[in-house]
Write a protein that holds these residues in place. Structure first.
Motif, PDB file in Angstrom:
ATOM      1  N   VAL A 186       0.848  -1.198   0.000  1.00  0.00           N
ATOM      2  CA  VAL A 186       0.000   0.000   0.000  1.00  0.00           C
ATOM      3  C   VAL A 186       0.881   1.245   0.000  1.00  0.00           C
ATOM      4  N   GLU A 187       1.914   1.223   0.822  1.00  0.00           N
ATOM      5  CA  GLU A 187       2.816   2.366   0.909  1.00  0.00           C
ATOM      6  C   GLU A 187       3.547   2.608  -0.409  1.00  0.00           C
ATOM      7  N   ILE A 188       4.079   1.552  -1.011  1.00  0.00           N
ATOM      8  CA  ILE A 188       4.825   1.715  -2.258  1.00  0.00           C
ATOM      9  C   ILE A 188       3.891   2.119  -3.396  1.00  0.00           C
ATOM     10  N   TYR A 189       2.677   1.615  -3.390  1.00  0.00           N
ATOM     11  CA  TYR A 189       1.708   2.010  -4.415  1.00  0.00           C
ATOM     12  C   TYR A 189       1.424   3.504  -4.325  1.00  0.00           C
ATOM     13  N   ASP A 190       1.166   3.987  -3.115  1.00  0.00           N
ATOM     14  CA  ASP A 190       0.889   5.416  -2.928  1.00  0.00           C
ATOM     15  C   ASP A 190       2.079   6.261  -3.369  1.00  0.00           C
ATOM     16  N   GLU A 191       3.266   5.819  -3.015  1.00  0.00           N
ATOM     17  CA  GLU A 191       4.485   6.531  -3.398  1.00  0.00           C
ATOM     18  C   GLU A 191       4.667   6.533  -4.915  1.00  0.00           C
ATOM     19  N   LEU A 192       4.412   5.402  -5.531  1.00  0.00           N
ATOM     20  CA  LEU A 192       4.561   5.278  -6.983  1.00  0.00           C
ATOM     21  C   LEU A 192       3.539   6.129  -7.727  1.00  0.00           C
ATOM     22  N   ILE A 193       2.311   6.139  -7.265  1.00  0.00           N
ATOM     23  CA  ILE A 193       1.273   6.946  -7.918  1.00  0.00           C
ATOM     24  C   ILE A 193       1.592   8.436  -7.789  1.00  0.00           C
ATOM     25  N   ALA A 194       2.046   8.857  -6.610  1.00  0.00           N
ATOM     26  CA  ALA A 194       2.389  10.268  -6.407  1.00  0.00           C
ATOM     27  C   ALA A 194       3.505  10.693  -7.368  1.00  0.00           C
ATOM     28  N   ALA A 195       4.530   9.877  -7.484  1.00  0.00           N
ATOM     29  CA  ALA A 195       5.633  10.192  -8.396  1.00  0.00           C
ATOM     30  C   ALA A 195       5.164  10.145  -9.848  1.00  0.00           C
ATOM     31  N   SER A 196       4.330   9.175 -10.183  1.00  0.00           N
ATOM     32  CA  SER A 196       3.836   9.034 -11.557  1.00  0.00           C
ATOM     33  C   SER A 196       3.026  10.242 -11.981  1.00  0.00           C
ATOM     34  N   ARG A 197       2.237  10.770 -11.071  1.00  0.00           N
ATOM     35  CA  ARG A 197       1.429  11.950 -11.401  1.00  0.00           C
ATOM     36  C   ARG A 197       2.298  13.181 -11.647  1.00  0.00           C
ATOM     37  N   LYS A 198       3.441  13.250 -10.971  1.00  0.00           N
ATOM     38  CA  LYS A 198       4.366  14.360 -11.195  1.00  0.00           C
ATOM     39  C   LYS A 198       5.121  14.182 -12.511  1.00  0.00           C
ATOM     40  N   VAL A 199       5.539  12.966 -12.791  1.00  0.00           N
ATOM     41  CA  VAL A 199       6.311  12.688 -14.002  1.00  0.00           C
ATOM     42  C   VAL A 199       5.424  12.723 -15.244  1.00  0.00           C
ATOM     43  N   PHE A 200       4.184  12.256 -15.106  1.00  0.00           N
ATOM     44  CA  PHE A 200       3.253  12.187 -16.235  1.00  0.00           C
ATOM     45  C   PHE A 200       1.957  12.938 -15.897  1.00  0.00           C
ATOM     46  N   PRO A 201       2.035  14.263 -15.773  1.00  0.00           N
ATOM     47  CA  PRO A 201       0.830  15.022 -15.398  1.00  0.00           C
ATOM     48  C   PRO A 201      -0.271  14.867 -16.447  1.00  0.00           C
ATOM     49  N   GLY A 202      -1.489  14.786 -15.958  1.00  0.00           N
ATOM     50  CA  GLY A 202      -2.641  14.672 -16.857  1.00  0.00           C
ATOM     51  C   GLY A 202      -2.934  13.266 -17.338  1.00  0.00           C
ATOM     52  N   GLU A 203      -2.054  12.312 -17.045  1.00  0.00           N
ATOM     53  CA  GLU A 203      -2.289  10.929 -17.464  1.00  0.00           C
ATOM     54  C   GLU A 203      -3.200  10.239 -16.449  1.00  0.00           C
ATOM     55  N   LYS A 204      -3.841   9.182 -16.904  1.00  0.00           N
ATOM     56  CA  LYS A 204      -4.705   8.405 -16.020  1.00  0.00           C
ATOM     57  C   LYS A 204      -3.934   7.183 -15.521  1.00  0.00           C
ATOM     58  N   PHE A 205      -4.228   6.801 -14.279  1.00  0.00           N
ATOM     59  CA  PHE A 205      -3.568   5.651 -13.665  1.00  0.00           C
ATOM     60  C   PHE A 205      -4.622   4.735 -13.062  1.00  0.00           C
ATOM     61  N   ILE A 206      -4.273   3.491 -12.979  1.00  0.00           N
ATOM     62  CA  ILE A 206      -5.174   2.503 -12.393  1.00  0.00           C
ATOM     63  C   ILE A 206      -5.310   2.796 -10.909  1.00  0.00           C
ATOM     64  N   LYS A 207      -6.544   2.857 -10.442  1.00  0.00           N
ATOM     65  CA  LYS A 207      -6.783   3.049  -9.017  1.00  0.00           C
ATOM     66  C   LYS A 207      -6.898   1.684  -8.364  1.00  0.00           C
ATOM     67  N   TRP A 208      -6.272   1.582  -7.229  1.00  0.00           N
ATOM     68  CA  TRP A 208      -6.293   0.335  -6.480  1.00  0.00           C
ATOM     69  C   TRP A 208      -6.444   0.660  -5.012  1.00  0.00           C
ATOM     70  N   LYS A 209      -7.350  -0.047  -4.377  1.00  0.00           N
ATOM     71  CA  LYS A 209      -7.524   0.089  -2.946  1.00  0.00           C
ATOM     72  C   LYS A 209      -7.495  -1.313  -2.349  1.00  0.00           C
ATOM     73  N   PRO A 210      -6.722  -1.468  -1.292  1.00  0.00           N
ATOM     74  CA  PRO A 210      -6.670  -2.801  -0.666  1.00  0.00           C
ATOM     75  C   PRO A 210      -7.999  -3.112   0.003  1.00  0.00           C
ATOM     76  N   GLU A 211      -8.268  -4.401   0.091  1.00  0.00           N
ATOM     77  CA  GLU A 211      -9.474  -4.840   0.800  1.00  0.00           C
ATOM     78  C   GLU A 211      -9.280  -4.580   2.291  1.00  0.00           C
ATOM     79  N   THR A 212     -10.337  -4.176   2.941  1.00  0.00           N
ATOM     80  CA  THR A 212     -10.221  -3.925   4.377  1.00  0.00           C
ATOM     81  C   THR A 212     -10.920  -5.001   5.170  1.00  0.00           C
TER      82      THR A 212
END
Length: 123
Positions: free
Chosen positions: A97-123
Motif C-alpha cells: 500500500v505504501e509503495i503504491y501510494d508513493e509510486l502513484i504520487a511520483a507518476s502523477r508528477k512525471v506524467f501530469p494529466g495521465e490516467k492511472f489505475i486506481k487500487w484500494k486494498p481490501e479492508t
C-alpha cells in the motif's frame, strides 16, 4: 510479475528512493513466494506422507497429541513455516500500500494529466 528496472532508470535522477523501494518490495514479494514454496514442498514431501503413514488424515486429534505423534521436526517445521508465511505476507500487505501510494504520487508528477489505475486494498 517483475519490474523491468532498466525501463525505470529515468526515475533514478529525481526519485532514487522510489526505485530502491521498488527493489525492496520486489524482494519482499519474492521472499513471501519462496516461503510458500518451501512450506508446500515440506508439507507434500514430509508432513503429508507422515500423516498417511500414521493414519492421521482427516482425523480429529488434540494438538499436543499431534505434536507428540508427528515428532518435533515435522510438527515444529509445519508451525514454523506457516508462521514465516504469515509474517512475510503480513509485511507485504502493509508495504505494498505504501509503495503504491508513493509510486502513484511520483507518476502523477512525471506524467501530469495521465490516467492511472486506481487500487484500494481490501479492508
Amino acid at each position: 510479475m517483475k519490474y523491468n528496472y532498466d525501463e525505470l532508470g529515468f526515475l533514478l535522477e529525481e526519485y532514487p528512493q522510489l526505485v530502491m523501494n521498488l527493489v525492496i518490495e520486489q524482494e519482499r514479494f519474492e521472499q513471501a513466494f519462496k516461503s510458500i514454496e518451501l512450506r508446500n514442498e515440506f508439507y507434500v514431501n514430509e508432513v503429508q506422507p507422515a500423516l498417511s503413514r500414521l493414519n492421521l488424515n482427516g482425523k480429529s486429534i488434540v494438538i499436543t497429541d499431534f505434536a507428540n505423534v508427528l515428532g518435533e521436526r515435522l510438527f515444529e517445521g509445519s508451525i514454523g513455516s506457516a508462521k514465516t508465511i504469515y509474517f512475510h505476507l503480513g509485511e507485504a500487505d502493509k508495504s505494498i500500500v505504501e509503495i503504491y501510494d508513493e509510486l502513484i504520487a511520483a507518476s502523477r508528477k512525471v506524467f501530469p494529466g495521465e490516467k492511472f489505475i486506481k487500487w484500494k486494498p481490501e479492508t
